[in-house]
Motif scaffolding. Sequence first.
Motif, PDB file in Angstrom:
ATOM      1  N   VAL A 437       0.849  -1.193   0.000  1.00 54.80           N
ATOM      2  CA  VAL A 437       0.000   0.000   0.000  1.00 54.80           C
ATOM      3  C   VAL A 437       0.881   1.238   0.000  1.00 54.80           C
ATOM      4  N   LEU A 438       0.587   2.151  -0.944  1.00 55.39           N
ATOM      5  CA  LEU A 438       1.217   3.460  -0.900  1.00 55.39           C
ATOM      6  C   LEU A 438       0.251   4.440  -0.236  1.00 55.39           C
ATOM      7  N   ASP A 439       0.783   5.369   0.525  1.00 55.02           N
ATOM      8  CA  ASP A 439      -0.058   6.356   1.194  1.00 55.02           C
ATOM      9  C   ASP A 439       0.271   7.734   0.623  1.00 55.02           C
ATOM     10  N   ASN A 440      -0.623   8.245  -0.206  1.00 55.06           N
ATOM     11  CA  ASN A 440      -0.417   9.548  -0.852  1.00 55.06           C
ATOM     12  C   ASN A 440      -1.170  10.673  -0.147  1.00 55.06           C
ATOM     13  N   SER A 441      -1.636  10.409   1.035  1.00 54.71           N
ATOM     14  CA  SER A 441      -2.429  11.420   1.750  1.00 54.71           C
ATOM     15  C   SER A 441      -1.578  12.641   2.093  1.00 54.71           C
ATOM     16  N   GLN A 442      -2.232  13.803   2.095  1.00 50.37           N
ATOM     17  CA  GLN A 442      -1.580  15.052   2.476  1.00 50.37           C
ATOM     18  C   GLN A 442      -2.551  15.871   3.325  1.00 50.37           C
ATOM     19  N   ALA A 443      -2.028  16.474   4.377  1.00 47.47           N
ATOM     20  CA  ALA A 443      -2.896  17.260   5.259  1.00 47.47           C
ATOM     21  C   ALA A 443      -2.087  18.349   5.943  1.00 47.47           C
ATOM     22  N   GLU A 444      -2.783  19.409   6.315  1.00 48.14           N
ATOM     23  CA  GLU A 444      -2.163  20.511   7.052  1.00 48.14           C
ATOM     24  C   GLU A 444      -3.032  20.844   8.271  1.00 48.14           C
ATOM     25  N   ILE A 445      -2.366  21.222   9.360  1.00 51.94           N
ATOM     26  CA  ILE A 445      -3.086  21.689  10.550  1.00 51.94           C
ATOM     27  C   ILE A 445      -3.237  23.199  10.390  1.00 51.94           C
ATOM     28  N   ILE A 446      -4.478  23.679  10.379  1.00 47.09           N
ATOM     29  CA  ILE A 446      -4.644  25.108  10.078  1.00 47.09           C
ATOM     30  C   ILE A 446      -5.178  25.923  11.260  1.00 47.09           C
ATOM     31  N   ASP A 447      -5.758  25.259  12.285  1.00 46.87           N
ATOM     32  CA  ASP A 447      -6.281  26.055  13.403  1.00 46.87           C
ATOM     33  C   ASP A 447      -6.494  25.157  14.614  1.00 46.87           C
ATOM     34  N   ALA A 448      -6.510  25.797  15.782  1.00 44.16           N
ATOM     35  CA  ALA A 448      -6.797  25.082  17.038  1.00 44.16           C
ATOM     36  C   ALA A 448      -7.300  26.082  18.062  1.00 44.16           C
ATOM     37  N   TYR A 449      -8.348  25.698  18.783  1.00 42.62           N
ATOM     38  CA  TYR A 449      -8.864  26.554  19.853  1.00 42.62           C
ATOM     39  C   TYR A 449      -9.564  25.669  20.889  1.00 42.62           C
TER      40      TYR A 449
END
Length: 578
Positions: A437-449
Amino acid sequence: MENRMTGQRGKNMKRHSGRKEFARGLFLLLILSAAAVIASEAASAESVIVNSKDWRDVYAGLQYAKLNGQTAYFVKSESHAVSLLNFLNNDEKYVVLNGAESFLPDYESLLKGKGLDAEALPYDNNLNIELARKLRDEKGIKKYIIVDDSMGYNAISVAPYAKVSESYVLFANAATIDDIISFFREERPESVTIYGHVRREVKEALQEFNPEEINEGNRFANNREIVRRYLKINPINQTLLTNGEFIEDELMEGKNPIVFIGRNNIPDETKEFIKEAGFKYAVLIGNNLIPTATYVKRRLDIAVFVKFAKGLAGTGNPSLQDLDTFPVPRYAIALDIKSVKYNVLTNTLEVTYQNLLESPAYAKTTITLLDSNKTASDKEAVFLDGFQEKTVAYPLELDEAEKNNPGIASAIMLYGEDEGSLEFVLQKNMTVSTLKVLDNSQAEIIDAYYDVSNAAFIITIQNTGSTDVFANAEIIGLMVDGEQKNIAGNKNVRVKPGEEGQIAVRQRMTELDLADNPSIKVRVYYGEREEGLIKQKEKEFPLKVKKSNLLVIIGASAAVAVLVLWLIFGKRRKRKEE
């Protein structure tokens, strides 16, 4: 001349004889006096019997007796309450400490029925504080050690030091702290020491008494510090070994310090401490820790004895009985390794860990593929929140033959309640399956409160890739109640490409907790497969707090009210000017 000398000799002999009689009489008088004192002490000798299902009562009763130099017994079941009568002495007086929940109500009446001199100690509602008051008034003991009662190990750890320093241990929580403060205000303590973690409200309430704090971060580190303090008062080359999960008479005696060892493992810092302390002898209390005690004996070159039973003194019966022990609350923890897979396309060993209980835990694992003798291991402890599963991907290069048949993995996992208390060991052999399995996922953390109304941190992520993303989040090193901890979300979220998703990490925070966290560190685990969140990112945010809608409405109403008042007074002023 001769008669005169004879007469003088006779007078001397009479005088000498008189001295001998006087000396003999004085000696007899001293013996009789000593006998009278001994008889008086024997007649007035008291022993303490604790009849309670509450471990705090048992602990308080035993420490009260030890500080008074008295023998102490405790009841551990209804049948034991009856059998204990066979070992009590008719020449002693027994003070019975009945708990709010006792094994046999009105136990002192049962003793009296057997011809024993017994009476119950009356008290209002808190035996722990009542015994502290008696020791203060009768023995002048005014030094106190404060521990939390949610776990019993802190009380066990500090017991020998309390005895040699003539201090009394008080259990403090939200329900008892007001009573403790009232007791302290009756007569100011000589000293107050807070040992281990206590609730914030407890710590704040005690500040007027200038408490000293002993909190090195985990129970093993705290234990080493209290042993150091014990040895300054009573230098000795023998120690007791236990893990703080039960009360036993010798643990409360104070003749030896207590060093904590784990069920299956001893933290490295404790191993070094045992060497540095210069102990030559150790007594293991109970037989549930024999593997780790054996390590102490073989690797640390210390003579170890095991106290696992008691004899029946004075019964003529040579048989042995189990030690009298009373359980205390302990940190329930259980981890497992659910699966081991080798991902041929990414050259990683994917190991899925599972927390089987609700208590958070940390683990460090070493995994060896037996056929290839290749190893993967954790550099830092892996955090697992309650009932959480987590997959960790370890880089591991295998040749083509090994990739097709990785064989058997031998895993050794050290785990515990925090990174410095990895006292448990799981050894497990598992067949390694393969996946491609290849994992091509991409994500960014943009906010937290932090959302006050939902008592949760809300983490917003964005899927910046072309495939669906599954994700979960942790807050790292969050200060709660004055202590650092990690917390995790209990549910994975799915986010489609180009969209945003929110992860809730629940934790009730007080205003003081929020003030202790000007910023938060967020770690997000994500991946294409929900069962394989093998990627991670971290980001730090200044803490933002979202108040509830009600507070927002109140704020809006206040603004309207100000506007109305301005209009009214503005019109009046205008009329006056006209």
